[in-house]
Design a protein around this motif. Structure first.
Motif, PDB file in Angstrom:
ATOM      1  N   UNK A  55      76.522  72.000  12.129  1.00  0.00           N
ATOM      2  CA  UNK A  55      77.960  71.971  12.426  1.00  0.00           C
ATOM      3  C   UNK A  55      78.406  70.625  12.978  1.00  0.00           C
ATOM      4  N   UNK A  56      77.445  69.882  13.543  1.00  0.00           N
ATOM      5  CA  UNK A  56      77.796  68.571  14.094  1.00  0.00           C
ATOM      6  C   UNK A  56      78.367  67.675  13.014  1.00  0.00           C
ATOM      7  N   UNK A  57      77.789  67.751  11.820  1.00  0.00           N
ATOM      8  CA  UNK A  57      78.286  66.926  10.727  1.00  0.00           C
ATOM      9  C   UNK A  57      79.544  67.520  10.096  1.00  0.00           C
ATOM     10  N   UNK A  58      79.656  68.829  10.100  1.00  0.00           N
ATOM     11  CA  UNK A  58      80.862  69.481   9.574  1.00  0.00           C
ATOM     12  C   UNK A  58      82.066  69.059  10.405  1.00  0.00           C
ATOM     13  N   UNK A  59      81.921  69.145  11.711  1.00  0.00           N
ATOM     14  CA  UNK A  59      83.027  68.836  12.623  1.00  0.00           C
ATOM     15  C   UNK A  59      83.223  67.326  12.735  1.00  0.00           C
ATOM     16  N   UNK A  60      82.106  66.589  12.643  1.00  0.00           N
ATOM     17  CA  UNK A  60      82.185  65.141  12.809  1.00  0.00           C
ATOM     18  C   UNK A  60      81.756  64.699  14.199  1.00  0.00           C
ATOM     19  N   UNK A  61      81.039  65.565  14.900  1.00  0.00           N
ATOM     20  CA  UNK A  61      80.471  65.192  16.204  1.00  0.00           C
ATOM     21  C   UNK A  61      79.463  64.069  15.944  1.00  0.00           C
TER      22      UNK A  61
END
Ligand SMILES: *Cc1c(COP(=O)(O)O)cnc(C)c1O
Length: 430
Positions: A133-139
């Motif tokens: 999810x870090x890459x999905x959100x852009x974290x």
């Protein structure tokens, strides 16, 4: 064959499969202490089995529903009926249950990107979300992330990895906060897994501040571990993968999003196309496995829970740290065991692999997986590639040398896998 021979066969076949007499006896002793715990799990499974059955009967699932469609997939009654079955189980207005959803991360991506617009903010009030999810959100910066579309992110950690930091959550909510994402399972972190009750309390608090904030729950690994689901305590959406709990080990692909009608429609037009939404998406040949897997899911989840608890009790007894403890209440199927040495992590995974029905002859090795900062060893011999409702384990080769174990389509198989892992770990001490 005499009765005596019969009585010996279980012990014998364990011996033939590489389990020593000592380990066998120790495991039986540990198991006798878990009887009450297992009864409680069986009661949850019984309730959920009837809940699933009733939903299927109420929606009049027929033989015709098991056949799929091709092409555009208009009027796919099997697909549409299955989505109504999911709605009944999760007590929601709508559901999107599709083989075109490639995995859990994709389901979450569709739910998020369908419901967020430039300028909106996502809040995670339960700490860092699942790695992908870090890459999905852009974290973590990534091509195509929500951040590239002008969607921002804020996070509030749990206090001591346990309780909600209500003051900080309140302070983090602003005019742009559009969606709150709540991950039920700890995933591969050390914080605790949230119960549905706790998720309900958190949602009530957030809705008390602003009732129009969308509350989404990442439900991966949590389905059917309790008799209620997050959508029954106020979640506007719950999202998960069909190669985890609700696919029952039979679904070969897929994900689901259940929730309130406008939010599911927003997700559907993102998954397919504006103007098309839920109307398209041929189910091909997968519907039978979706229905049958869902039907089996409550008992498969119970097997995975028993396996996790057995692992916790056995390895705790042998002096290792385990999260959660064998006596802790359970809201997901993941078990962490800290083995304190790389050799033991490898041995544990070797044991799990050698218990597999597929690729049981293969020896797993640590490797440098993309996206990880240390070598990782994985054990999986699954019928469905990557399926983590099937017996599987992985461990990063770094401090504190913990392995994460989950799954087990049947309790007997989960039990055997743990016994093999334990035997291999003991063998490293010789
Ligand atoms: C597995 C998992 C995901 C992602 O699912 P994939 O199918 O691996 O993409 C997201 N969140 C949690 C909590 C998970 O356990």
């Amino acid at each position: 064959m005499s009765l005596h021979d019969n009585m010996n066969t279980t012990r014998d076949i364990y011996r033939e499969l590489g389990i020593s007499e000592d380990v066998y006896d120790k495991c039986e002793l540990i198991l006798s202490s878990l009887e009450e715990r297992f009864k409680e799990i069986d009661r949850v499974a019984e309730y959920n089995q009837l809940k699933v059955l009733k939903a299927m009967q109420d929606e009049r699932v027929s033989e015709a529903c098991l056949n799929g469609t091709t092409g555009y997939g208009y009027n796919d009654i099997g697909r549409d009926t299955l989505e109504r079955v999911y709605s009944r189980i999760f007590k929601t207005e709508e559901a999107l249950v599709r083989p075109q959803i490639t995995c859990g991360t994709h389901a979450l991506t569709v739910a998020l990107s369908g419901n967020l617009r430039p300028g909106d903010e996502i809040l995670s009030p339960v700490g860092k979300p699942y790695d992908t999810l870090e890459e999905v959100i852009g974290i973590r910066e990534s091509r195509g992330s929500l951040a590239e579309y002008g969607i921002t992110y804020s996070q509030v950690d749990l206090k001591d990895g346990k309780s909600f930091d209500y003051d900080a959550i309140k302070a983090a909510i602003n005019d742009r906060t559009r969606l709150v994402t709540i991950q039920r399972s700890k995933g591969y972190q050390t914080r605790k897994t949230l119960s549905v009750g706790e998720i309900g309390e958190l949602i009530a608090f957030i809705k008390g501040i602003r009732s129009d904030i969308i509350c989404m729950v990442d439900n991966c690994y949590g389905e059917f571990t309790e008799t209620i689901e997050p959508t029954e305590v106020g979640a506007d959406m719950a999202v998960g993968s069909l190669i985890k709990n609700p696919g029952g080990g039979l679904a070969p692909i897929g994900g689901y999003i259940v929730g309130r009608k406008p939010f599911i429609e927003n997700a559907a037009v993102r998954l397919t196309s504006p103007g098309l939404g839920k109307e398209v998406g041929a189910s091909l040949e997968v519907l039978r496995s979706f229905y049958q897997g869902l039907f089996l899911s409550p008992t498969v989840t119970a097997s995975a829970l028993k396996s996790a608890i057995f692992a916790a009790a056995l390895f705790k007894d042998a002096g290792f740290d385990v999260v959660p403890d064998a006596t802790d209440s359970r809201h997901d199927i993941i078990q962490a065991v800290t083995l304190k040495s790389p050799k033991k992590v490898i041995a544990f995974c070797k044991g799990i692999q050698s218990a597999a029905p597929v690729d049981g002859f293969v020896t797993p090795e640590p490797w440098d997986m993309p996206g990880y900062d240390s070598p990782v060893i994985m054990a999986a011999g699954a019928f469905i590639s990557g399926s983590s409702i099937e017996l599987s384990a992985d461990g990063p080769i770094k401090e504190p040398y913990a392995v994460y174990f989950q799954g087990g389509l049947t309790w007997a198989h989960g039990k055997f896998g743990i016994m093999k892992a334990y035997q291999e770990v003991l063998n490293t001490e010789k």
